[in-house]
Structures are given as structure tokens and as C-alpha cells.
Design a protein around this motif. Structure first.
Motif, PDB file in Angstrom:
ATOM      1  N   LEU A   1      -5.988  44.348  16.379  1.00 29.30           N
ATOM      2  CA  LEU A   1      -4.536  44.939  16.697  1.00 29.30           C
ATOM      3  C   LEU A   1      -3.708  44.037  15.834  1.00 29.30           C
ATOM      4  CD1 LEU A   1      -3.683  46.802  18.667  1.00 29.30           C
ATOM      5  CD2 LEU A   1      -3.383  45.128  20.548  1.00 29.30           C
ATOM      6  N   GLU A   2      -2.945  44.444  14.890  1.00 26.13           N
ATOM      7  CA  GLU A   2      -1.895  43.822  14.271  1.00 26.13           C
ATOM      8  C   GLU A   2      -0.602  43.488  15.323  1.00 26.13           C
ATOM      9  OE1 GLU A   2      -0.785  43.607   9.682  1.00 26.13           O
ATOM     10  OE2 GLU A   2       1.016  44.812  10.921  1.00 26.13           O
ATOM     11  N   VAL A   3      -0.291  42.035  15.274  1.00 28.25           N
ATOM     12  CA  VAL A   3       0.685  41.820  16.247  1.00 28.25           C
ATOM     13  C   VAL A   3       1.904  40.835  15.671  1.00 28.25           C
ATOM     14  CG1 VAL A   3      -0.672  41.664  18.354  1.00 28.25           C
ATOM     15  CG2 VAL A   3      -0.235  39.514  16.996  1.00 28.25           C
ATOM     16  N   GLU A   4       3.109  41.250  16.063  1.00 32.67           N
ATOM     17  CA  GLU A   4       4.326  40.530  15.518  1.00 32.67           C
ATOM     18  C   GLU A   4       5.246  40.603  16.684  1.00 32.67           C
ATOM     19  OE1 GLU A   4       7.031  42.672  13.296  1.00 32.67           O
ATOM     20  OE2 GLU A   4       6.044  44.560  13.381  1.00 32.67           O
ATOM     21  N   PRO A   5       6.289  39.683  16.800  1.00 31.92           N
ATOM     22  CA  PRO A   5       6.964  39.589  17.924  1.00 31.92           C
ATOM     23  C   PRO A   5       7.807  40.570  18.369  1.00 31.92           C
ATOM     24  CG  PRO A   5       7.198  37.480  16.394  1.00 31.92           C
ATOM     25  CD  PRO A   5       6.430  38.672  15.639  1.00 31.92           C
ATOM     26  N   ARG A   6       8.330  41.748  17.453  1.00 28.86           N
ATOM     27  CA  ARG A   6       9.033  42.796  17.714  1.00 28.86           C
ATOM     28  C   ARG A   6       8.208  44.125  17.543  1.00 28.86           C
ATOM     29  NH1 ARG A   6      14.555  41.800  17.844  1.00 28.86           N
ATOM     30  NH2 ARG A   6      14.831  43.756  16.723  1.00 28.86           N
ATOM     31  N   MET A   7       7.081  43.849  17.660  1.00 30.78           N
ATOM     32  CA  MET A   7       6.317  45.221  17.703  1.00 30.78           C
ATOM     33  C   MET A   7       6.371  46.140  18.514  1.00 30.78           C
ATOM     34  SD  MET A   7       2.654  43.778  18.854  1.00 30.78           S
ATOM     35  CE  MET A   7       1.565  45.298  18.641  1.00 30.78           C
ATOM     36  N   SER A   8       6.169  47.470  18.273  1.00 30.11           N
ATOM     37  CA  SER A   8       6.347  48.685  19.111  1.00 30.11           C
ATOM     38  C   SER A   8       5.054  48.620  19.997  1.00 30.11           C
ATOM     39  CB  SER A   8       6.457  49.939  18.396  1.00 30.11           C
ATOM     40  OG  SER A   8       5.949  51.055  19.180  1.00 30.11           O
ATOM     41  N   LEU A   9       5.368  48.718  21.113  1.00 27.89           N
ATOM     42  CA  LEU A   9       3.887  48.721  22.063  1.00 27.89           C
ATOM     43  C   LEU A   9       3.183  50.067  21.985  1.00 27.89           C
ATOM     44  CD1 LEU A   9       5.227  46.030  24.855  1.00 27.89           C
ATOM     45  CD2 LEU A   9       3.467  45.832  22.903  1.00 27.89           C
ATOM     46  N   GLU A  10       3.826  51.180  21.787  1.00 23.04           N
ATOM     47  CA  GLU A  10       3.339  52.460  22.035  1.00 23.04           C
ATOM     48  C   GLU A  10       1.885  52.641  21.311  1.00 23.04           C
ATOM     49  OE1 GLU A  10       3.852  54.770  24.203  1.00 23.04           O
ATOM     50  OE2 GLU A  10       5.429  53.171  24.804  1.00 23.04           O
ATOM     51  N   GLN A  11       1.737  52.354  19.980  1.00 24.24           N
ATOM     52  CA  GLN A  11       0.277  52.640  19.368  1.00 24.24           C
ATOM     53  C   GLN A  11      -0.309  51.464  20.066  1.00 24.24           C
ATOM     54  OE1 GLN A  11      -0.077  52.553  15.309  1.00 24.24           O
ATOM     55  NE2 GLN A  11       0.255  54.690  15.081  1.00 24.24           N
ATOM     56  N   ALA A  12       0.034  50.053  20.373  1.00 18.85           N
ATOM     57  CA  ALA A  12      -0.815  49.276  20.764  1.00 18.85           C
ATOM     58  C   ALA A  12      -1.312  49.718  22.261  1.00 18.85           C
ATOM     59  CB  ALA A  12       0.045  48.096  21.234  1.00 18.85           C
ATOM     60  N   ARG A  13      -0.504  50.412  22.982  1.00 13.13           N
ATOM     61  CA  ARG A  13      -1.206  51.121  24.135  1.00 13.13           C
ATOM     62  C   ARG A  13      -2.548  52.030  24.060  1.00 13.13           C
ATOM     63  NH1 ARG A  13       3.266  52.832  26.626  1.00 13.13           N
ATOM     64  NH2 ARG A  13       3.328  51.551  28.371  1.00 13.13           N
ATOM     65  N   THR A  14      -2.109  52.924  22.832  1.00 12.61           N
ATOM     66  CA  THR A  14      -3.214  53.872  22.617  1.00 12.61           C
ATOM     67  C   THR A  14      -4.492  53.204  22.322  1.00 12.61           C
ATOM     68  OG1 THR A  14      -1.722  55.585  22.320  1.00 12.61           O
ATOM     69  CG2 THR A  14      -3.874  55.869  21.404  1.00 12.61           C
ATOM     70  N   ARG A  15      -4.301  52.118  21.528  1.00 17.02           N
ATOM     71  CA  ARG A  15      -5.532  51.405  21.228  1.00 17.02           C
ATOM     72  C   ARG A  15      -6.174  50.722  22.177  1.00 17.02           C
ATOM     73  NH1 ARG A  15      -4.192  49.973  14.816  1.00 17.02           N
ATOM     74  NH2 ARG A  15      -2.825  51.502  14.624  1.00 17.02           N
ATOM     75  N   LEU A  16      -5.352  49.808  22.818  1.00 19.21           N
ATOM     76  CA  LEU A  16      -6.041  48.955  23.780  1.00 19.21           C
ATOM     77  C   LEU A  16      -6.578  50.203  25.268  1.00 19.21           C
ATOM     78  CD1 LEU A  16      -3.224  46.280  24.434  1.00 19.21           C
ATOM     79  CD2 LEU A  16      -5.833  45.796  24.094  1.00 19.21           C
ATOM     80  N   GLN A  17      -5.955  51.183  25.263  1.00 17.25           N
ATOM     81  CA  GLN A  17      -6.701  52.117  26.372  1.00 17.25           C
ATOM     82  C   GLN A  17      -7.907  52.782  25.888  1.00 17.25           C
ATOM     83  OE1 GLN A  17      -3.908  55.065  27.772  1.00 17.25           O
ATOM     84  NE2 GLN A  17      -5.247  55.935  29.147  1.00 17.25           N
ATOM     85  N   SER A  18      -7.655  52.978  24.509  1.00 24.53           N
ATOM     86  CA  SER A  18      -9.142  53.653  23.979  1.00 24.53           C
ATOM     87  C   SER A  18      -9.931  52.663  24.011  1.00 24.53           C
ATOM     88  CB  SER A  18      -8.738  54.247  22.531  1.00 24.53           C
ATOM     89  OG  SER A  18      -7.639  55.017  22.537  1.00 24.53           O
ATOM     90  N   PHE A  19      -9.708  51.296  23.742  1.00 24.74           N
ATOM     91  CA  PHE A  19     -10.954  50.343  23.718  1.00 24.74           C
ATOM     92  C   PHE A  19     -11.554  50.214  24.975  1.00 24.74           C
ATOM     93  CE2 PHE A  19     -12.325  45.829  23.270  1.00 24.74           C
ATOM     94  CZ  PHE A  19     -13.301  45.849  22.280  1.00 24.74           C
ATOM     95  N   ALA A  20     -10.446  49.957  26.235  1.00 22.39           N
ATOM     96  CA  ALA A  20     -10.918  49.969  27.311  1.00 22.39           C
ATOM     97  C   ALA A  20     -11.909  51.129  27.800  1.00 22.39           C
ATOM     98  CB  ALA A  20      -9.547  49.970  28.390  1.00 22.39           C
ATOM     99  N   GLU A  21     -11.323  52.258  27.384  1.00 20.86           N
ATOM    100  CA  GLU A  21     -12.286  53.496  27.930  1.00 20.86           C
ATOM    101  C   GLU A  21     -13.727  53.424  27.170  1.00 20.86           C
ATOM    102  OE1 GLU A  21      -8.412  56.303  28.489  1.00 20.86           O
ATOM    103  OE2 GLU A  21      -9.503  56.489  26.606  1.00 20.86           O
ATOM    104  N   MET A  22     -13.583  52.656  25.823  1.00 20.98           N
ATOM    105  CA  MET A  22     -14.898  52.816  25.038  1.00 20.98           C
ATOM    106  C   MET A  22     -15.704  51.619  25.713  1.00 20.98           C
ATOM    107  SD  MET A  22     -14.615  51.956  20.888  1.00 20.98           S
ATOM    108  CE  MET A  22     -15.340  50.428  20.807  1.00 20.98           C
ATOM    109  N   ILE A  23     -15.613  50.414  26.103  1.00 24.68           N
ATOM    110  CA  ILE A  23     -16.228  49.439  26.192  1.00 24.68           C
ATOM    111  C   ILE A  23     -17.106  49.642  27.713  1.00 24.68           C
ATOM    112  CG2 ILE A  23     -15.421  47.915  24.497  1.00 24.68           C
ATOM    113  CD1 ILE A  23     -13.845  46.373  26.861  1.00 24.68           C
TER     114      ILE A  23
END
Lengths: 377, 260
Positions: free
Chosen positions: A355-377
Motif C-alpha cells: 500500500l503506497e502511503v503519503e500524508p495526504r492520501m485518499s483513503l478510498e482505494q486504501a479501504r478497498t485494498r485493506l478490506q480485500s486483503f482482510a477478506e483474502m487472508i
């Protein structure tokens, strides 16, 4: 006050410090009657500032728009140093007695030069760590660097910095590191009390409080947590690695999608507390030897690529189901390590989320990635 | 008891209603997405097709970009999980799934043993290679998105588009047109550009055939052909390619019901 109530009170206090580091630093200098010294990451000899009767505070940038720093940095510069320079230009660091700037990556080197030009009124104290850090020459070189830091800070503080001052400071910082390690080991057993955001706040607050005070609070907190039964934990455990776990909204997403942090390998958190200053002998040499003992960090030359094994062991030993890489945007040292440990993780069949992070990042795509990862593992 | 899956994307809203036996009772695609009347219209159409009322639905799962804000579902699941579930239901042999949506592209590696997601990658911060990119280019060319494939089939050669950024690519397309390049040839270049972006993303995951394409862009044969060329493998198109996310959501809702 009941144990749980006291735990919540300590955590709330540390969360306030982490949320408003500037205010916390001002309060700190007022209460202690000592000047503040800004310290850029990583592995700066904060003990020397403490021994000189000063209060070292972390400079890790912020989430504000860094438009003023655009005069000095290109758009593809590390957001941490860019943001730190922007805050310097906006006057946030006015009143600091000095700014200690290690040059452990190119971005920090550029920051140092830009800071010097942009804020000549704040004394600039550079430190150059050797990458041949395990040879006697490397240790001797770093000791000489630290000697220069000691002399410069002594001059600014207007007092002598003795070996006894340094020994005392090293003792306080080692105690603090031990307290932090004990807390970070205990925290995963209490996910409802120590959420990812709260865990981060405990670590971050260490940079804006007196180390002895922070160690005492964290020690009390860990003791109280240990007296509580371990929670079964409904979430899925992961290890996080990278430079830092910000913006904090990202950590709320961990909680939202049911991910718990079993352990971290973040430069701002566990990596900062992992290695003690060794015992015995001249204090400046002991401080220099600490750098030679650092393992598994992207900032420290690691010819055997021990980080791959250290990270994999961390995931396995902490009962985590996978690794979340919080890749600081444009961070060359972290990006260089990633393909190497990713290969090892893939071979071992351990899931990894990048997950590429920066202080002012949009969290929408991060939500999809983290949720998908949580569903995957 | 029926189950409902609703996929609220950035560009369209999709709904699938499943019967007890897993057969589709109703489905709908409305070409407007989150923050519009799309989700309600998709639901109305799917219910009308199924001939049932909302009370007949035992469980609802929402997915897609608008999943977090939409009220009315029993739970929300990410579109990556739902697309994988939907594709595997109809094409269990799939190993790599590519979903080209309105504003993002996802490549999903499926675990052949567990039948679920093993790894995935998504585009980051850039709309190049997405449905939105094609919409912008269609507007510049004066074409409808639905007609892009047909026009590109008449191309004699490919006019290469080198810009990655959607805004710069738009300027490049305008300059090609002003130099007199034929629209079908420029369009072929646009399709090639989308394919290169998507292939670049998929290569980070590794291409394991069979590769299945889902999402609205899968209906564009020009993109599919260009992608086959870039990935050097056959691309299979998912049945009802826009509905695989909603289908996956409805299937997961059905599994939820069986556990209750």
C-alpha cells in the motif's frame, strides 16, 4: 480508579500528545524549563541532546499541504522531508534550539541542505552515519561525528556535556526502549483497548514527551494490561512494515475491516526501540556501537539481507496471517528492499499487501485494498 | 428465499437477484453509479424482472465503490472478493481475473485449490487504462462509448498514443486528429494504450491462464484484442461481464443464509 479506567486515561492522554505534537512540545518545554531540539529520523543520537540539558522532539512532517516546500523540492520528493521543510518554512519550528539532521537517505541529505538555506536562524546539526558500520573504523568515524554533535550542542546549551551526563541519558533512553518493547509485545493481547490507532499514538507520543516520563507511563500501562486476561480477538492479525503508519485515518481502516496489528516493523515505531545502546566504556563510543548493532532496517547497510528473514520470522512468531507494507511514497531505501523480501514471502506462501502511503492520501482505494486483503487472508 | 447482490460502481450500478437454487431471477445494469439514482433504479428493474418485492429477499450484500455509504444491505464486501466469487461460479477454471471498471483496474489471482483470491493488484492514483479514460477519449473523437469497438475494427493501422496521463493523452489525440489521422486508427491507438496500462498492472501479479475479463470495458472487442496482444494470451469474457460483482455479492449472501 479501576485498572481498565486507568488504562483508558493513560491512552487518552498519550493520544492527545500524538494528535497535537506541536502543542505537546510547547507544553514540554514550558513544564521542564528546557529548550527543545528538533530531531529528524532516523537513529539520531538524541541522548546527546538530553545530556546537554535539552529536550529532543521528533520531526516527522505532518498532513498539511506542503506547497511552500515546492520551492525547494520536486513533486516526486519524499513526503516526510517535504512536509518537514514546509513546516519549517511556515514557522512551526521557530524557537527550536537546534535541528539534528541525520543523512541516512538522499532525501534527508537534500533536506539538510535545503533547511540550512531556508532557515539559517535555526542551528543545523548534521550527522553522517557510516554505512560500513560494523568495522572498527566505522565505529570510530561515527564516534567522531557524535563528538562534533556533542560539542555543537554543548556550545548552543552553553554548558559542558560530561561523560556522566551522557551515561545518565543513555540509561534513560535504554529504559524507555525496554518499556516500549514490553508494551508493543503486550498490546496485541488487548485489541479492544489497544486499537491500531491507539497503538500508534503510544509510540508516536514518545517523540513529544520527556523520555523518563513516557517510560513511566508506558510501564504502568503495560503492567495494567498484563493484569487483564488476554482477549480472544475477533480480528485477523497482520504485521505492518514501512517508515510510519500515517495518516492515522489509515489505521482506522484497519479497525474498520477487522485487521489487528500483531507486531510492527516501522521505522517510527519498533525499529526505533529495537536496539539498545550497549553497556561498557566511553559513552560516545557506546552510542556509535548501537548503529553497528541495528538489524533489519532499510536505512542500514545489510549485505546479507537479514531483513527478509527478520520480517518473515516476525510474521510467523507473532501469529500474523500476512504482512501489510505501508510504502512511503518515493522512499528509495524501502522500495529497494521490497522486491527482495516480497520474493521470500511469496515463496513461503505468506500474503503481502503493498500500500503506497503519503500524508495526504485518499483513503478510498486504501479501504478497498485493506478490506480485500482482510477478506483474502 | 431470494438473495440480492448490488454492485455500486463509480460509473454504473448493477443488481442481481438469485433464487434458492442459485439461478438468476432478475438483474439490471444502470449506467450511472454512486451518488446518483442508479442504485435505486437498478434495484427497481431487477425486482420487476424477478417479479418479487424487497420483502422477499432474505439477505443483501453490497459491493463496489459506493458500498460503504449505501444503506440497506446486511453487510458489505469488497469488489475484489465479489468479482472473484462471481467469475468462479460460472468459470471455475479461471486463474487470473481482470476487472476494468469505471475508474479502477483490478487484477486478481485466484487460488486453484481454495477457489478464492490469492493475490491482487489495483491501479493507483491514475485513471489511465480505465473505463473513464475511454469515456474521455470517446468524447474527443465524437463517438459513443458503446460504438468504440465497431469503429476500431475498420482501422488500417495503429496511431500510437504515448502519453500515460489521461489529460495529456487527450491533447495528443486532438493533435493526431488535427494532423488528419483517421479516427479508427487513432482509436486503435487508444485501445492499445489502455491495453498497455492494464498489461503493465497484470504483469506485477503474473499472468496465469485462463485469463477472464470482467467489467463494462470487456464489451469492447477492440480493447480485448489489444490486451490479448499485450499479454500474449487468450482473454475470455465473463458471461454478463458487467454483472459479475453483483452476482458474486448475491452468491455470498446466499452462502451467508446457509450458515444462519
Amino acid at each position: 480508579m479501576s485498572g481498565e479506567k486507568r488504562i483508558r486515561a493513560i491512552l487518552a492522554g498519550l493520544a492527545v500528545v500524538a494528535a497535537r505534537p506541536g502543542e505537546a512540545a510547547q507544553r514540554l518545554t514550558r513544564e521542564k524549563g528546557k529548550p527543545l531540539v528538533g530531531v529528524l529520523p532516523y537513529y539520531a543520537p538524541e541522548e546527546i541532546a538530553h545530556a546537554a540539558g535539552m529536550l529532543p522532539v521528533g520531526v516527522w512532517g505532518g498532513t498539511a499541504d506542503a506547497s511552500m516546500a515546492g520551492h525547494y523540492f520536486p513533486p516526486f520528493a519524499c513526503p516526510l522531508v517535504k512536509s518537514a521543510l514546509d513546516l519549517a518554512l511556515r514557522g512551526v519550528y521557530d524557537g527550536l534550539a537546534a535541528m539534528i539532521v541525520p543523512a541516512l537517505c538522499e532525501s534527508l541529505t537534500f533536506f539538510g541542505q535545503n533547511f540550512r538555506a531556508a532557515r539559517p536562524d535555526i542551528p543545523f546539526v548534521p550527522v553522517v552515519h557510516p554505512q560500513n558500520r560494523r568495522t572498527p573504523e566505522g565505529v570510530a568515524y561515527l564516534r567522531a561525528e557524535y563528538e562534533k554533535v556533542r560539542d555543537r550542542l554543548a556550545e548552543i546549551a552553553g554548558r559542558e556535556v560530561t561523560a556522566a551526563d551522557l551515561d545518565r541519558a543513555i540509561g534513560i533512553f535504554n529504559d524507555h526502549r525496554r518499556a516500549m518493547r514490553a508494551f508493543l509485545e503486550e498490546a496485541p493481547r488487548h485489541p479492544s483497548l489497544v486499537s491500531p490507532r491507539v497503538r500508534h499514538a503510544v509510540a508516536k507520543s514518545a517523540y513529544y514527551m520527556d523520555k523518563a516520563d513516557h517510560a513511566a507511563l508506558v510501564g504502568e500501562l503495560t503492567g495494567l494490561l498484563k493484569s487483564l486476561p488476554e482477549e480472544s480477538g475477533a480480528g485477523k492479525r497482520v504485521v505492518v512494515t514501512g517508515i510510519m503508519a500515517e495518516p492515522e485515518g489509515l489505521l482506522d481502516l484497519f479497525e474498520e475491516v477487522g485487521l489487528e496489528i500483531a507486531a510492527d516493523d516501522l521505522a517510527q515505531e519498533s525499529r526505533a526501540f529495537r536496539t539498545d545502546v550497549p553497556d561498557g566504556g566511553d559513552p560516545l563510543e557506546r552510542l556509535a556501537r548501537r548503529w553497528s548493532l541495528v538489524e533489519g532496517c532499510s536505512l542500514a547497510f545489510d549485505p546479507g539481507k537479514e531483513r527478509n528473514r527478520i520480517l518473515l520470522d516476525l510474521v510467523r512468531n507473532s501469529g500474523a496471517r500476512g504482512l501489510v507494507v505501508l510504502m512511503m511514497q518515493f522512499c528509495d531505501p524501502e522500495e529497494m528492499d521490497y522486491p527482495l523480501y516480497r520474493k521470500e514471502f511469496d515463496a513461503a506462501g505468506v500474503p503481502v499487501l503493498h500500500l503506497e502511503v503519503e500524508p495526504r492520501m485518499s483513503l478510498e482505494q486504501a479501504r478497498t485494498r485493506l478490506q480485500s486483503f482482510a477478506e483474502m487472508i | 428465499m431470494y438473495t440480492l447482490g448490488i454492485d455500486i460502481g463509480s460509473a454504473s450500478s448493477k443488481a442481481v437477484i438469485l433464487r434458492d437454487d442459485g439461478e438468476v431471477a432478475g438483474q439490471a445494469v444502470i449506467p450511472v453509479g454512486t451518488g446518483t439514482t442508479g442504485p435505486e433504479r437498478a434495484l427497481r428493474e431487477a425486482f420487476a424482472q424477478a417479479g418479487i418485492a424487497p420483502e422477499d429477499v432474505g439477505r443483501t450484500i453490497v459491493t463496489g465503490y459506493g458500498r460503504v455509504t449505501w444503506q440497506g444491505a446486511d453487510r458489505q464486501v469488497s469488489e475484489i472478493t465479489c468479482h472473484a466469487r462471481g467469475v468462479l461460479h460460472r468459470m471455475p477454471e479461471a486463474r487470473t481475473i481482470i476487472d476494468i471498471g469505471g475508474q479502477d483496474v483490478k487484477a486478481i489471482e485466484v487460488d486453484p485449490d481454495r477457489g478464492f483470491v490469492r493475490n491482487f493488484v489495483m491501479n493507483d492514483k491514475c485513471a489511465a487504462g480505465t473505463g473513464r479514460f475511454l469515456e474521455v477519449m470517446a468524447r474527443v473523437l465524437g463517438l459513443e462509448v458503446e460504438g468504440l469497438a465497431e469503429v476500431s475494427e475498420t482501422s488500417a493501422r495503429t496511431v500510437s498514443i504515448s502519453s500515460i496521463c489521461t489529460v495529456f493523452a487527450e491533447s495528443e489525440v486532438i493533435s493526431h486528429l488535427s494532423r488528419g489521422e483517421a479516427v479508427p486508427d487513432v482509436l486503435a491507438g487508444i485501445h492499445q494504450s489502455v491495453a498497455k496500462r492494464v498489461a503493465g498492472l497484470v504483469s506485477r501479479l503474473g499472468v496465469r491462464p485462463p485469463v477472464v475479463l470482467t467489467g463494462g470495458v470487456a464489451k469492447n472487442r477492440g480493447v480485448v484484442r489489444a490486451l490479448e496482444k499485450e499479454l500474449k494470451t487468450e482473454i475470455r469474457i465473463a458471461h454478463s461481464c458487467q454483472l459479475t460483482g453483483a452476482l458474486g455479492a448475491a452468491l455470498l449472501a446466499r452462502e451467508d443464509l446457509s450458515k444462519i
